[in-house]
Design a protein around this motif. Structure first.
Motif, PDB file in Angstrom:
ATOM      1  N   GLU A  26      60.213  16.063 177.067  1.00  0.00           N
ATOM      2  CA  GLU A  26      60.761  14.773 176.192  1.00  0.00           C
ATOM      3  C   GLU A  26      59.949  14.301 175.105  1.00  0.00           C
ATOM      4  OE1 GLU A  26      62.438  12.351 179.245  1.00  0.00           O
ATOM      5  OE2 GLU A  26      63.756  14.001 179.814  1.00  0.00           O
ATOM      6  N   SER A  27      58.374  14.328 175.592  1.00  0.00           N
ATOM      7  CA  SER A  27      57.329  13.914 174.601  1.00  0.00           C
ATOM      8  C   SER A  27      57.443  14.555 173.144  1.00  0.00           C
ATOM      9  CB  SER A  27      56.040  13.683 175.370  1.00  0.00           C
ATOM     10  OG  SER A  27      55.449  15.026 175.057  1.00  0.00           O
ATOM     11  N   VAL A  28      57.824  15.856 173.288  1.00  0.00           N
ATOM     12  CA  VAL A  28      57.706  16.663 172.207  1.00  0.00           C
ATOM     13  C   VAL A  28      59.191  16.500 171.348  1.00  0.00           C
ATOM     14  CG1 VAL A  28      57.984  19.174 171.311  1.00  0.00           C
ATOM     15  CG2 VAL A  28      56.213  18.663 173.109  1.00  0.00           C
ATOM     16  N   ILE A  29      60.245  16.308 172.201  1.00  0.00           N
ATOM     17  CA  ILE A  29      61.510  16.125 171.703  1.00  0.00           C
ATOM     18  C   ILE A  29      61.657  14.968 170.912  1.00  0.00           C
ATOM     19  CG2 ILE A  29      64.061  15.375 172.218  1.00  0.00           C
ATOM     20  CD1 ILE A  29      63.786  17.694 174.403  1.00  0.00           C
ATOM     21  N   TRP A  30      61.016  13.823 171.294  1.00  0.00           N
ATOM     22  CA  TRP A  30      60.875  12.744 170.564  1.00  0.00           C
ATOM     23  C   TRP A  30      60.111  12.372 169.752  1.00  0.00           C
ATOM     24  CZ3 TRP A  30      65.253  10.242 170.906  1.00  0.00           C
ATOM     25  CH2 TRP A  30      66.185  10.415 172.050  1.00  0.00           C
ATOM     26  N   GLN A  31      59.241  13.359 169.143  1.00  0.00           N
ATOM     27  CA  GLN A  31      58.350  13.292 168.107  1.00  0.00           C
ATOM     28  C   GLN A  31      58.712  12.736 166.932  1.00  0.00           C
ATOM     29  OE1 GLN A  31      54.675  14.209 168.147  1.00  0.00           O
ATOM     30  NE2 GLN A  31      55.357  13.599 170.331  1.00  0.00           N
ATOM     31  N   THR A  32      58.207  11.975 165.901  1.00  0.00           N
ATOM     32  CA  THR A  32      58.525  11.204 164.568  1.00  0.00           C
ATOM     33  C   THR A  32      58.436  12.777 163.549  1.00  0.00           C
ATOM     34  OG1 THR A  32      56.154  10.873 164.112  1.00  0.00           O
ATOM     35  CG2 THR A  32      57.906   9.018 164.895  1.00  0.00           C
ATOM     36  N   PHE A  33      57.666  13.500 163.918  1.00  0.00           N
ATOM     37  CA  PHE A  33      57.649  15.019 163.189  1.00  0.00           C
ATOM     38  C   PHE A  33      58.661  15.829 163.654  1.00  0.00           C
ATOM     39  CE2 PHE A  33      55.741  18.906 162.145  1.00  0.00           C
ATOM     40  CZ  PHE A  33      55.570  18.840 160.893  1.00  0.00           C
ATOM     41  N   SER A  34      59.402  16.399 162.877  1.00  0.00           N
ATOM     42  CA  SER A  34      60.548  17.224 163.513  1.00  0.00           C
ATOM     43  C   SER A  34      60.640  18.865 163.545  1.00  0.00           C
ATOM     44  CB  SER A  34      62.179  16.637 162.950  1.00  0.00           C
ATOM     45  OG  SER A  34      61.998  16.916 161.660  1.00  0.00           O
ATOM     46  N   ASN A  35      59.639  19.262 162.645  1.00  0.00           N
ATOM     47  CA  ASN A  35      59.614  20.698 162.190  1.00  0.00           C
ATOM     48  C   ASN A  35      58.499  21.186 163.058  1.00  0.00           C
ATOM     49  OD1 ASN A  35      59.703  23.043 161.005  1.00  0.00           O
ATOM     50  ND2 ASN A  35      58.591  22.770 159.232  1.00  0.00           N
ATOM     51  N   TRP A  36      59.127  21.352 164.585  1.00  0.00           N
ATOM     52  CA  TRP A  36      58.412  21.971 165.413  1.00  0.00           C
ATOM     53  C   TRP A  36      59.150  23.080 166.355  1.00  0.00           C
ATOM     54  CZ3 TRP A  36      60.652  21.141 170.020  1.00  0.00           C
ATOM     55  CH2 TRP A  36      61.590  19.826 170.080  1.00  0.00           C
ATOM     56  N   GLU A  37      58.400  23.955 167.070  1.00  0.00           N
ATOM     57  CA  GLU A  37      59.004  24.610 168.338  1.00  0.00           C
ATOM     58  C   GLU A  37      58.311  24.357 169.327  1.00  0.00           C
ATOM     59  OE1 GLU A  37      58.829  28.849 167.943  1.00  0.00           O
ATOM     60  OE2 GLU A  37      56.671  28.946 167.660  1.00  0.00           O
ATOM     61  N   LEU A  38      58.768  24.436 170.543  1.00  0.00           N
ATOM     62  CA  LEU A  38      58.411  24.411 171.651  1.00  0.00           C
ATOM     63  C   LEU A  38      58.334  25.484 172.455  1.00  0.00           C
ATOM     64  CD1 LEU A  38      57.077  22.406 174.171  1.00  0.00           C
ATOM     65  CD2 LEU A  38      59.522  21.718 174.453  1.00  0.00           C
ATOM     66  N   VAL A  39      57.269  26.155 172.924  1.00  0.00           N
ATOM     67  CA  VAL A  39      57.110  27.479 173.519  1.00  0.00           C
ATOM     68  C   VAL A  39      56.724  27.037 174.809  1.00  0.00           C
ATOM     69  CG1 VAL A  39      56.133  29.737 173.350  1.00  0.00           C
ATOM     70  CG2 VAL A  39      56.515  28.543 171.124  1.00  0.00           C
ATOM     71  N   ILE A  40      57.401  27.509 175.736  1.00  0.00           N
ATOM     72  CA  ILE A  40      57.119  27.350 177.432  1.00  0.00           C
ATOM     73  C   ILE A  40      56.900  28.604 177.909  1.00  0.00           C
ATOM     74  CG2 ILE A  40      57.699  26.456 179.478  1.00  0.00           C
ATOM     75  CD1 ILE A  40      59.256  24.128 177.923  1.00  0.00           C
ATOM     76  N   THR A  41      55.745  29.155 178.600  1.00  0.00           N
ATOM     77  CA  THR A  41      55.556  30.332 178.944  1.00  0.00           C
ATOM     78  C   THR A  41      55.323  30.177 180.719  1.00  0.00           C
ATOM     79  OG1 THR A  41      53.211  30.505 178.406  1.00  0.00           O
ATOM     80  CG2 THR A  41      54.581  31.555 176.862  1.00  0.00           C
ATOM     81  N   ALA A 100      52.033  11.473 172.421  1.00  0.00           N
ATOM     82  CA  ALA A 100      52.647  10.208 171.965  1.00  0.00           C
ATOM     83  C   ALA A 100      53.391  10.581 170.791  1.00  0.00           C
ATOM     84  CB  ALA A 100      51.401   9.258 171.360  1.00  0.00           C
ATOM     85  N   PRO A 101      54.477   9.533 170.370  1.00  0.00           N
ATOM     86  CA  PRO A 101      55.400   9.933 169.485  1.00  0.00           C
ATOM     87  C   PRO A 101      55.077  10.369 168.204  1.00  0.00           C
ATOM     88  CG  PRO A 101      56.019   8.048 170.660  1.00  0.00           C
ATOM     89  CD  PRO A 101      54.746   8.228 171.354  1.00  0.00           C
ATOM     90  N   ARG A 102      53.817   9.990 167.727  1.00  0.00           N
ATOM     91  CA  ARG A 102      53.393  10.291 166.364  1.00  0.00           C
ATOM     92  C   ARG A 102      52.386  11.373 166.189  1.00  0.00           C
ATOM     93  NH1 ARG A 102      51.027   6.522 163.214  1.00  0.00           N
ATOM     94  NH2 ARG A 102      51.396   7.789 161.594  1.00  0.00           N
ATOM     95  N   CYS A 103      52.189  11.909 167.559  1.00  0.00           N
ATOM     96  CA  CYS A 103      50.956  13.135 167.579  1.00  0.00           C
ATOM     97  C   CYS A 103      51.178  14.190 166.525  1.00  0.00           C
ATOM     98  CB  CYS A 103      51.273  13.557 169.005  1.00  0.00           C
ATOM     99  SG  CYS A 103      49.915  14.759 169.210  1.00  0.00           S
ATOM    100  N   LEU A 104      52.262  14.613 166.508  1.00  0.00           N
ATOM    101  CA  LEU A 104      52.465  15.972 165.512  1.00  0.00           C
ATOM    102  C   LEU A 104      52.403  15.493 164.264  1.00  0.00           C
ATOM    103  CD1 LEU A 104      54.941  18.097 167.733  1.00  0.00           C
ATOM    104  CD2 LEU A 104      52.579  18.216 167.641  1.00  0.00           C
ATOM    105  N   GLU A 105      53.079  14.464 163.991  1.00  0.00           N
ATOM    106  CA  GLU A 105      52.887  13.939 162.508  1.00  0.00           C
ATOM    107  C   GLU A 105      51.599  13.498 162.071  1.00  0.00           C
ATOM    108  OE1 GLU A 105      54.133   9.633 160.200  1.00  0.00           O
ATOM    109  OE2 GLU A 105      54.924  10.045 162.256  1.00  0.00           O
TER     110      GLU A 105
END
Length: 114
Positions: A26-41, A100-105
């Motif tokens: 959920e911390s990734v889903i709620w990012q202000t930056f939206s051009n991501w992929e979440l890869v879970i292995t 945090a919500p702005r981390c990826l941004e």
């Protein structure tokens, strides 16, 4: 429609961390930056990790899940997560952490500027 390459691959190796994964995902889903992929292995968890991630992946196509055929151990699973990402940049996130919500941004902007 031509698929776009995500700017950031958030790489999450996991093993029996289903109890922590909702906060992580959920911390990734709620990012202000939206051009991501979440890869879970998943390193062969037996705690319901696959079912939990499947529920999130059904709601967001940016989430990808891979179950290892055999245990790779911490290092091997981390390596597989990073190698599975297709984004321009990689962000490693432990399964029991959140960002945090702005981390990826912020990280993306810094990488592009430098």
């Amino acid at each position: 429609m031509i698929p776009t390459v995500p700017s950031v691959s958030v790489c999450v190796p996991t093993y029996n961390y289903a109890r922590f994964l909702p906060d992580c995902i959920e911390s990734v889903i709620w990012q202000t930056f939206s051009n991501w992929e979440l890869v879970i292995t998943d390193d062969c968890s037996d705690d319901g990790t696959a079912e939990l991630v499947a529920r999130y992946a059904a709601l967001d196509s940016r989430i990808r899940y891979t179950l290892n055929e055999r245990r790779l151990g911490m290092h091997g699973n981390l390596q597989r997560a990073v190698e599975s990402g297709i984004g321009r940049y990689r962000k490693i996130l432990c399964a029991d952490d959140w960002i945090a919500p702005r981390c990826l941004e912020v990280l993306f902007k810094l990488m592009e500027e430098n």
